[in-house]
Design a protein around this motif. Structure first.
Motif, PDB file in Angstrom:
ATOM      1  N   LEU A   1       0.871  -1.172   0.000  1.00  0.00           N
ATOM      2  CA  LEU A   1       0.000   0.000   0.000  1.00  0.00           C
ATOM      3  C   LEU A   1       0.904   1.217   0.000  1.00  0.00           C
ATOM      4  CD1 LEU A   1      -2.752  -0.945   2.616  1.00  0.00           C
ATOM      5  CD2 LEU A   1      -2.696  -1.385   0.160  1.00  0.00           C
ATOM      6  N   ILE A   2       0.696   2.092  -0.989  1.00  0.00           N
ATOM      7  CA  ILE A   2       1.583   3.246  -1.124  1.00  0.00           C
ATOM      8  C   ILE A   2       0.775   4.530  -1.221  1.00  0.00           C
ATOM      9  CG2 ILE A   2       3.365   1.843  -2.252  1.00  0.00           C
ATOM     10  CD1 ILE A   2       2.611   3.255  -4.916  1.00  0.00           C
ATOM     11  N   LEU A   3       1.438   5.617  -0.880  1.00  0.00           N
ATOM     12  CA  LEU A   3       0.858   6.944  -1.075  1.00  0.00           C
ATOM     13  C   LEU A   3       1.063   7.339  -2.528  1.00  0.00           C
ATOM     14  CD1 LEU A   3       2.193   8.706   2.153  1.00  0.00           C
ATOM     15  CD2 LEU A   3      -0.087   7.747   1.754  1.00  0.00           C
ATOM     16  N   PRO A   4       0.337   8.341  -3.017  1.00  0.00           N
ATOM     17  CA  PRO A   4       0.493   8.751  -4.414  1.00  0.00           C
ATOM     18  C   PRO A   4       1.918   9.159  -4.799  1.00  0.00           C
ATOM     19  CG  PRO A   4      -1.519   9.685  -3.513  1.00  0.00           C
ATOM     20  CD  PRO A   4      -0.783   9.038  -2.366  1.00  0.00           C
ATOM     21  N   ASP A   5       2.743   9.532  -3.814  1.00  0.00           N
ATOM     22  CA  ASP A   5       4.125   9.920  -4.118  1.00  0.00           C
ATOM     23  C   ASP A   5       5.112   8.753  -4.025  1.00  0.00           C
ATOM     24  OD1 ASP A   5       4.284   9.538  -1.388  1.00  0.00           O
ATOM     25  OD2 ASP A   5       4.991  11.564  -0.926  1.00  0.00           O
ATOM     26  N   GLY A   6       4.608   7.529  -3.836  1.00  0.00           N
ATOM     27  CA  GLY A   6       5.461   6.348  -3.835  1.00  0.00           C
ATOM     28  C   GLY A   6       5.962   5.905  -2.478  1.00  0.00           C
ATOM     29  N   GLN A   7       5.531   6.537  -1.394  1.00  0.00           N
ATOM     30  CA  GLN A   7       5.945   6.095  -0.058  1.00  0.00           C
ATOM     31  C   GLN A   7       5.174   4.833   0.323  1.00  0.00           C
ATOM     32  OE1 GLN A   7       6.833   9.018   3.166  1.00  0.00           O
ATOM     33  NE2 GLN A   7       5.669  10.386   1.815  1.00  0.00           N
ATOM     34  N   ALA A   8       5.897   3.770   0.662  1.00  0.00           N
ATOM     35  CA  ALA A   8       5.270   2.509   1.067  1.00  0.00           C
ATOM     36  C   ALA A   8       4.859   2.598   2.530  1.00  0.00           C
ATOM     37  CB  ALA A   8       6.233   1.355   0.857  1.00  0.00           C
ATOM     38  N   VAL A   9       3.537   2.529   2.790  1.00  0.00           N
ATOM     39  CA  VAL A   9       3.044   2.582   4.164  1.00  0.00           C
ATOM     40  C   VAL A   9       2.680   1.191   4.694  1.00  0.00           C
ATOM     41  CG1 VAL A   9       2.249   4.963   3.988  1.00  0.00           C
ATOM     42  CG2 VAL A   9       0.655   3.129   3.524  1.00  0.00           C
ATOM     43  N   ASP A  10       2.497   0.242   3.824  1.00  0.00           N
ATOM     44  CA  ASP A  10       2.283  -1.145   4.232  1.00  0.00           C
ATOM     45  C   ASP A  10       3.077  -2.014   3.277  1.00  0.00           C
ATOM     46  OD1 ASP A  10       1.017  -3.315   5.745  1.00  0.00           O
ATOM     47  OD2 ASP A  10       0.004  -3.758   3.857  1.00  0.00           O
ATOM     48  N   GLY A  11       3.880  -2.913   3.844  1.00  0.00           N
ATOM     49  CA  GLY A  11       4.694  -3.781   3.007  1.00  0.00           C
ATOM     50  C   GLY A  11       6.147  -3.351   2.982  1.00  0.00           C
ATOM     51  N   GLN A  12       6.584  -2.674   4.029  1.00  0.00           N
ATOM     52  CA  GLN A  12       7.965  -2.199   4.038  1.00  0.00           C
ATOM     53  C   GLN A  12       8.966  -3.351   4.033  1.00  0.00           C
ATOM     54  OE1 GLN A  12       8.482   0.770   7.089  1.00  0.00           O
ATOM     55  NE2 GLN A  12       7.452   2.295   5.835  1.00  0.00           N
ATOM     56  N   HIS A  13       8.635  -4.450   4.679  1.00  0.00           N
ATOM     57  CA  HIS A  13       9.542  -5.600   4.657  1.00  0.00           C
ATOM     58  C   HIS A  13       9.499  -6.290   3.294  1.00  0.00           C
ATOM     59  CE1 HIS A  13       9.131  -5.034   9.057  1.00  0.00           C
ATOM     60  NE2 HIS A  13      10.420  -5.277   8.992  1.00  0.00           N
ATOM     61  N   ARG A  14       8.321  -6.343   2.676  1.00  0.00           N
ATOM     62  CA  ARG A  14       8.232  -6.897   1.316  1.00  0.00           C
ATOM     63  C   ARG A  14       9.042  -6.033   0.352  1.00  0.00           C
ATOM     64  NH1 ARG A  14       2.183  -6.528   0.909  1.00  0.00           N
ATOM     65  NH2 ARG A  14       2.367  -5.745   3.016  1.00  0.00           N
ATOM     66  N   TYR A  15       8.958  -4.727   0.524  1.00  0.00           N
ATOM     67  CA  TYR A  15       9.742  -3.788  -0.293  1.00  0.00           C
ATOM     68  C   TYR A  15      11.236  -4.065  -0.107  1.00  0.00           C
ATOM     69  CZ  TYR A  15      12.187   0.602  -1.318  1.00  0.00           C
ATOM     70  OH  TYR A  15      13.073   1.545  -1.776  1.00  0.00           O
ATOM     71  N   SER A  16      11.682  -4.184   1.142  1.00  0.00           N
ATOM     72  CA  SER A  16      13.103  -4.422   1.426  1.00  0.00           C
ATOM     73  C   SER A  16      13.573  -5.747   0.835  1.00  0.00           C
ATOM     74  CB  SER A  16      13.352  -4.401   2.937  1.00  0.00           C
ATOM     75  OG  SER A  16      13.085  -3.122   3.455  1.00  0.00           O
ATOM     76  N   CYS A  17      12.745  -6.780   0.939  1.00  0.00           N
ATOM     77  CA  CYS A  17      13.095  -8.077   0.355  1.00  0.00           C
ATOM     78  C   CYS A  17      13.217  -7.976  -1.164  1.00  0.00           C
ATOM     79  CB  CYS A  17      12.050  -9.134   0.718  1.00  0.00           C
ATOM     80  SG  CYS A  17      12.077  -9.676   2.426  1.00  0.00           S
ATOM     81  N   ALA A  18      12.249  -7.336  -1.787  1.00  0.00           N
ATOM     82  CA  ALA A  18      12.275  -7.197  -3.249  1.00  0.00           C
ATOM     83  C   ALA A  18      13.519  -6.431  -3.699  1.00  0.00           C
ATOM     84  CB  ALA A  18      11.004  -6.500  -3.732  1.00  0.00           C
ATOM     85  N   LYS A  19      13.854  -5.399  -2.964  1.00  0.00           N
ATOM     86  CA  LYS A  19      15.044  -4.599  -3.290  1.00  0.00           C
ATOM     87  C   LYS A  19      16.308  -5.444  -3.113  1.00  0.00           C
ATOM     88  CE  LYS A  19      16.727   0.047  -2.515  1.00  0.00           C
ATOM     89  NZ  LYS A  19      16.596   1.275  -1.769  1.00  0.00           N
ATOM     90  N   GLU A  20      16.362  -6.167  -2.015  1.00  0.00           N
ATOM     91  CA  GLU A  20      17.516  -7.025  -1.732  1.00  0.00           C
ATOM     92  C   GLU A  20      17.676  -8.114  -2.791  1.00  0.00           C
ATOM     93  OE1 GLU A  20      18.786  -9.868   2.012  1.00  0.00           O
ATOM     94  OE2 GLU A  20      17.620  -8.062   2.436  1.00  0.00           O
ATOM     95  N   LEU A  21      16.569  -8.617  -3.315  1.00  0.00           N
ATOM     96  CA  LEU A  21      16.602  -9.673  -4.319  1.00  0.00           C
ATOM     97  C   LEU A  21      16.778  -9.145  -5.746  1.00  0.00           C
ATOM     98  CD1 LEU A  21      13.778 -11.886  -2.785  1.00  0.00           C
ATOM     99  CD2 LEU A  21      16.222 -12.467  -2.912  1.00  0.00           C
ATOM    100  N   GLY A  22      16.808  -7.831  -5.905  1.00  0.00           N
ATOM    101  CA  GLY A  22      17.032  -7.245  -7.223  1.00  0.00           C
ATOM    102  C   GLY A  22      15.805  -7.189  -8.111  1.00  0.00           C
ATOM    103  N   PHE A  23      14.611  -7.229  -7.531  1.00  0.00           N
ATOM    104  CA  PHE A  23      13.393  -7.125  -8.333  1.00  0.00           C
ATOM    105  C   PHE A  23      13.326  -5.736  -8.964  1.00  0.00           C
ATOM    106  CE2 PHE A  23      10.336 -10.391  -6.220  1.00  0.00           C
ATOM    107  CZ  PHE A  23      11.333 -11.335  -6.207  1.00  0.00           C
ATOM    108  N   GLU A  24      12.734  -5.673 -10.133  1.00  0.00           N
ATOM    109  CA  GLU A  24      12.553  -4.385 -10.797  1.00  0.00           C
ATOM    110  C   GLU A  24      11.200  -3.768 -10.484  1.00  0.00           C
ATOM    111  OE1 GLU A  24      13.480  -4.402 -14.934  1.00  0.00           O
ATOM    112  OE2 GLU A  24      15.406  -5.403 -14.617  1.00  0.00           O
ATOM    113  N   SER A  25      10.221  -4.615 -10.129  1.00  0.00           N
ATOM    114  CA  SER A  25       8.877  -4.093  -9.857  1.00  0.00           C
ATOM    115  C   SER A  25       8.177  -4.976  -8.827  1.00  0.00           C
ATOM    116  CB  SER A  25       8.050  -4.029 -11.140  1.00  0.00           C
ATOM    117  OG  SER A  25       7.856  -5.323 -11.674  1.00  0.00           O
ATOM    118  N   VAL A  26       7.127  -4.405  -8.231  1.00  0.00           N
ATOM    119  CA  VAL A  26       6.303  -5.116  -7.252  1.00  0.00           C
ATOM    120  C   VAL A  26       4.851  -4.691  -7.454  1.00  0.00           C
ATOM    121  CG1 VAL A  26       8.097  -5.377  -5.487  1.00  0.00           C
ATOM    122  CG2 VAL A  26       6.671  -3.325  -5.511  1.00  0.00           C
ATOM    123  N   PRO A  27       3.899  -5.507  -6.986  1.00  0.00           N
ATOM    124  CA  PRO A  27       2.501  -5.086  -7.053  1.00  0.00           C
ATOM    125  C   PRO A  27       2.206  -4.058  -5.955  1.00  0.00           C
ATOM    126  CG  PRO A  27       2.652  -7.261  -6.062  1.00  0.00           C
ATOM    127  CD  PRO A  27       4.035  -6.877  -6.484  1.00  0.00           C
TER     128      PRO A  27
END
Length: 157
Positions: free
Chosen positions: A80-106
């Protein structure tokens, strides 16, 4: 039959998760947009709390299990993100995706006006605290600390 049971909506009248417009923030009129399956990770950043935020569980066994799950299956639940791209829910999912080198997330974008007012920011932080208390295994000390910080924020707004 009791009056309460007669007044309850039929199951077919209840909103479904397919509607894309759930109101996850209780009394606020904010809505969630539809799922965007491939939102660029480079356009996201972590939400910066003002008063209170649930403690991180990075560098724990729970985080490693999440990392392995995402490595094998991808990010299943949208952030769940704000219109400016701040992740307010899923911060650990975001960190995992970044750590794994994902280019995009839902993601799902929260329909909230920016910049956030103090009351809106406190609402987001209150929701995050309540959500983490119900979803995660926080110690009594962690729960007490974040609830104290939440009360401090309420007194300021």
């Amino acid at each position: 039959m009791s009056e309460t049971l007669r007044a309850a909506p039929r199951v077919t009248e209840a909103p479904t998760s397919q509607s894309g417009q759930e109101n996850v923030f209780g009394f606020m009129a904010w809505r969630l947009g539809s799922i965007i399956p491939d939102y660029p990770l480079k356009d996201l950043r972590l939400y910066e709390p003002r008063w209170v935020w649930p403690p991180s569980f990075r560098r724990t066994e729970q985080y490693l299990r999440l990392l392995q799950s995402i490595k094998g299956s991808g990010v299943f639940h949208p952030l769940l993100i704000l219109p400016d791209g701040q992740a307010v829910d899923g911060q650990h999912r975001y960190s995992c995706a970044k750590e794994l080198g994902f280019e995009s997330v839902p993601v799902r974008i929260i329909d909230v006006p920016l910049p956030l007012s103090d009351a809106d920011q406190l609402t987001i932080e209150e929701w995050a605290v309540c959500d983490s208390i119900t979803r995660r295994h926080l110690t009594r000390a962690q729960a007490t600390e974040i609830l104290y910080d939440l009360l401090r924020g309420r007194n300021e707004v």
